[in-house]
Scaffold this motif. Structure first.
Motif, PDB file in Angstrom:
ATOM      1  N   SER A 114     105.118  62.834  15.910  1.00 41.47           N
ATOM      2  CA  SER A 114     105.459  63.236  17.274  1.00 41.47           C
ATOM      3  C   SER A 114     104.499  64.320  17.763  1.00 41.47           C
ATOM      4  N   LEU A 115     104.100  65.213  16.855  1.00 37.81           N
ATOM      5  CA  LEU A 115     103.086  66.220  17.195  1.00 37.81           C
ATOM      6  C   LEU A 115     101.736  65.558  17.454  1.00 37.81           C
ATOM      7  N   ALA A 116     101.301  64.733  16.507  1.00 41.44           N
ATOM      8  CA  ALA A 116     100.007  64.059  16.655  1.00 41.44           C
ATOM      9  C   ALA A 116      99.980  63.189  17.905  1.00 41.44           C
ATOM     10  N   ALA A 117     101.107  62.521  18.187  1.00 40.97           N
ATOM     11  CA  ALA A 117     101.194  61.618  19.333  1.00 40.97           C
ATOM     12  C   ALA A 117     101.273  62.348  20.660  1.00 40.97           C
ATOM     13  N   MET A 118     101.312  63.687  20.643  1.00 42.65           N
ATOM     14  CA  MET A 118     101.137  64.426  21.888  1.00 42.65           C
ATOM     15  C   MET A 118      99.756  64.130  22.475  1.00 42.65           C
ATOM     16  N   PHE A 119      98.913  63.501  21.656  1.00 40.23           N
ATOM     17  CA  PHE A 119      97.645  62.980  22.166  1.00 40.23           C
ATOM     18  C   PHE A 119      97.895  62.008  23.319  1.00 40.23           C
ATOM     19  N   ALA A 120      99.024  61.283  23.289  1.00 44.07           N
ATOM     20  CA  ALA A 120      99.291  60.282  24.322  1.00 44.07           C
ATOM     21  C   ALA A 120      99.532  60.898  25.697  1.00 44.07           C
ATOM     22  N   LEU A 176      98.628  63.885  26.545  1.00 42.76           N
ATOM     23  CA  LEU A 176      97.341  64.524  26.829  1.00 42.76           C
ATOM     24  C   LEU A 176      96.404  63.530  27.493  1.00 42.76           C
ATOM     25  N   HIS A 177      96.311  62.347  26.913  1.00 42.89           N
ATOM     26  CA  HIS A 177      95.426  61.315  27.427  1.00 42.89           C
ATOM     27  C   HIS A 177      95.858  60.851  28.811  1.00 42.89           C
ATOM     28  N   GLU A 178      97.145  60.583  28.958  1.00 39.20           N
ATOM     29  CA  GLU A 178      97.653  60.110  30.252  1.00 39.20           C
ATOM     30  C   GLU A 178      97.419  61.152  31.343  1.00 39.20           C
ATOM     31  N   CYS A 179      97.710  62.401  31.015  1.00 37.20           N
ATOM     32  CA  CYS A 179      97.545  63.470  32.003  1.00 37.20           C
ATOM     33  C   CYS A 179      96.082  63.774  32.283  1.00 37.20           C
ATOM     34  N   SER A 180      95.200  63.480  31.325  1.00 37.78           N
ATOM     35  CA  SER A 180      93.775  63.688  31.586  1.00 37.78           C
ATOM     36  C   SER A 180      93.286  62.758  32.692  1.00 37.78           C
ATOM     37  N   HIS A 181      93.972  61.617  32.853  1.00 36.32           N
ATOM     38  CA  HIS A 181      93.681  60.697  33.961  1.00 36.32           C
ATOM     39  C   HIS A 181      94.465  61.070  35.216  1.00 36.32           C
ATOM     40  N   ARG A 182      95.380  62.033  35.063  1.00 33.95           N
ATOM     41  CA  ARG A 182      96.254  62.478  36.157  1.00 33.95           C
ATOM     42  C   ARG A 182      97.088  61.331  36.710  1.00 33.95           C
ATOM     43  N   THR A 183      97.579  60.491  35.799  1.00 30.42           N
ATOM     44  CA  THR A 183      98.423  59.367  36.192  1.00 30.42           C
ATOM     45  C   THR A 183      99.858  59.481  35.685  1.00 30.42           C
ATOM     46  N   ALA A 184     100.148  60.488  34.860  1.00 31.72           N
ATOM     47  CA  ALA A 184     101.503  60.627  34.326  1.00 31.72           C
ATOM     48  C   ALA A 184     102.478  61.061  35.406  1.00 31.72           C
ATOM     49  N   PHE A 185     102.022  61.938  36.301  1.00 30.91           N
ATOM     50  CA  PHE A 185     102.869  62.493  37.349  1.00 30.91           C
ATOM     51  C   PHE A 185     102.140  62.410  38.690  1.00 30.91           C
ATOM     52  N   GLU A 186     102.908  62.523  39.761  1.00 30.53           N
ATOM     53  CA  GLU A 186     102.313  62.486  41.092  1.00 30.53           C
ATOM     54  C   GLU A 186     101.628  63.807  41.441  1.00 30.53           C
ATOM     55  N   TRP A 226      97.256  70.310  29.036  1.00 32.25           N
ATOM     56  CA  TRP A 226      96.910  71.463  28.209  1.00 32.25           C
ATOM     57  C   TRP A 226      97.971  71.710  27.139  1.00 32.25           C
ATOM     58  N   PHE A 227      99.239  71.655  27.509  1.00 30.12           N
ATOM     59  CA  PHE A 227     100.343  71.911  26.583  1.00 30.12           C
ATOM     60  C   PHE A 227     100.352  70.875  25.459  1.00 30.12           C
ATOM     61  N   ALA A 228     100.199  69.600  25.805  1.00 34.88           N
ATOM     62  CA  ALA A 228     100.165  68.543  24.793  1.00 34.88           C
ATOM     63  C   ALA A 228      98.956  68.716  23.882  1.00 34.88           C
ATOM     64  N   GLY A 229      97.865  69.218  24.443  1.00 40.70           N
ATOM     65  CA  GLY A 229      96.685  69.478  23.635  1.00 40.70           C
ATOM     66  C   GLY A 229      96.911  70.593  22.626  1.00 40.70           C
ATOM     67  N   VAL A 230      97.644  71.628  23.014  1.00 39.08           N
ATOM     68  CA  VAL A 230      97.966  72.712  22.085  1.00 39.08           C
ATOM     69  C   VAL A 230      98.737  72.156  20.891  1.00 39.08           C
ATOM     70  N   LEU A 231      99.697  71.284  21.146  1.00 41.13           N
ATOM     71  CA  LEU A 231     100.513  70.728  20.064  1.00 41.13           C
ATOM     72  C   LEU A 231      99.728  69.762  19.179  1.00 41.13           C
ATOM     73  N   PHE A 233     106.357  53.219  22.439  1.00 40.21           N
ATOM     74  CA  PHE A 233     107.026  54.253  23.219  1.00 40.21           C
ATOM     75  C   PHE A 233     106.375  55.620  23.027  1.00 40.21           C
ATOM     76  N   ILE A 234     106.190  56.007  21.764  1.00 42.64           N
ATOM     77  CA  ILE A 234     105.680  57.345  21.480  1.00 42.64           C
ATOM     78  C   ILE A 234     104.217  57.495  21.896  1.00 42.64           C
ATOM     79  N   MET A 235     103.512  56.358  22.008  1.00 45.28           N
ATOM     80  CA  MET A 235     102.117  56.412  22.452  1.00 45.28           C
ATOM     81  C   MET A 235     101.966  56.106  23.944  1.00 45.28           C
ATOM     82  N   TRP A 236     103.071  56.146  24.668  1.00 45.66           N
ATOM     83  CA  TRP A 236     103.047  56.024  26.127  1.00 45.66           C
ATOM     84  C   TRP A 236     102.342  54.736  26.592  1.00 45.66           C
ATOM     85  N   ASN A 237     102.611  53.626  25.904  1.00 46.59           N
ATOM     86  CA  ASN A 237     102.076  52.302  26.246  1.00 46.59           C
ATOM     87  C   ASN A 237     100.554  52.190  26.101  1.00 46.59           C
TER      88      ASN A 237
END
Length: 308
Positions: A72-78, A80-90, A100-105, A256-260
């Motif tokens: 679950s810690l390692a998969a915070m990469f997911a 991180l990756h989604e948000c790096s594209h700025r597609t996770a949230f509006e 940034w937070f997911a990257g810290v973890l 699920f844990i890898m955000w598709n």
């Protein structure tokens, strides 16, 4: 012809979907992003609690909890990756903070990774320019196992973070001069977080930093290495997203844990499609993909077998 597919798919280019179909799939959702991120944090919290409370007492619970917690810690990469594209949230501010937070973890840095990953998409599978190919690919089984162990990754991440924190960013062409200050500041703040966590552990004389971050992430890192190794290894070294990227049909927990992101070819064809729409995108374009495999164990076994 499928109404969601354009005639240009016969050319094998990026315009497989019609403009209308892509517009529908491009819809971001803050609610769906928050639900997925909250669920990810809940898995992290529950498994971490079970790991900590059963350590040294009930190994039948502690060991599986450790693996789940660590991944679950390692998969915070997911995220991180989604948000790096700025597609996770509006909201892009929320995207950048969670990145940034997911990257810290996960021991990545969000500001650095966003630029690095942009180049990966721009030059995917280009042997000279894709930053993901800067490390040599394994030539034999021993090198493959060394890579999967995660040890080279730990060293690379540690040295990169230190270099960036010291302001030594000239060797990273994807970090523009305008972005250097932000990336350096972000990395310094991240390393400061680790420093504070270490000092707190020392002050209370509890191995919290090691037990709840370093060791679990170390244990689970090989799983993430195998996952990432499957994305492009054995695919074409050209600019055709239909052939240069692999999608993997995996079990729901991993999906699920890898955000598709196992729908990776779909993501590379259309990086603007948010995570929650990738399954729908897969259904519309799967017949055009060259690499759709069943399971990460199978993919890695196939790769390893060719190295023997």
């Amino acid at each position: 012809m499928n109404p969601t597919i354009s005639e240009s798919n016969l050319l094998g280019d990026r315009t497989v979907l019609t403009t209308a179909a892509l517009k529908e799939l491009n819809t971001r959702s803050t609610l769906k992003g928050l639900i997925r991120f909250t669920a990810h944090l809940l898995i992290l919290g529950v498994s971490g609690y079970l790991w900590g409370t059963n350590f040294g007492h009930n190994w039948a619970i502690a060991v599986p909890a450790l693996v789940i917690y660590g991944y679950s810690l390692a998969a915070m990469f997911a995220p991180l990756h989604e948000c790096s594209h700025r597609t996770a949230f509006e909201n892009n501010t929320l995207n950048d903070f969670v990145c940034w937070f997911a990257g810290v973890l996960s021991f990545y840095n969000g500001a650095f990774y966003r630029r690095y990953h942009k180049w990966h998409h721009r030059y995917v599978q280009n042997l000279e320019k894709d930053p993901e190919l800067s490390d040599p690919m394994p030539k034999n089984l021993g090198e493959y196992l060394w890579m999967i162990s995660g040890l080279p990754w730990w060293w690379s991440k540690l040295t990169t973070h230190i270099r960036v924190a010291l302001g030594q960013v000239e060797d990273y062409p994807y970090i523009s001069e305008e972005a250097r200050a932000e990336v350096i500041r972000s990395t310094r703040l991240q390393l400061a977080v680790y420093g504070v966590a270490i000092l707190v552990s020392i002050a209370v004389q509890k191995p919290w930093f090691v037990m709840y971050w370093l060791f679990p992430l170390f244990v689970a890192q090989p799983i993430l290495r195998g996952y990432l190794f499957a994305e492009h290894t054995g695919c074409s070294h050209d600019d055709n997203p239909l052939t240069n990227t692999r999608s993997v049909m995996t079990l729901f927990p991993m999906q699920f844990i890898m955000w598709n992101m196992p729908f990776h070819a779909e993501h590379h064809m259309y990086p603007s499609i948010p995570f929650h729409q990738l399954p729908a995108a897969h259904e519309q374009i799967k017949q055009h993909l060259a690499h759709v495999d069943s399971g990460y164990i199978k993919v890695n076994l196939d790769i390893a077998t060719k190295l023997v």
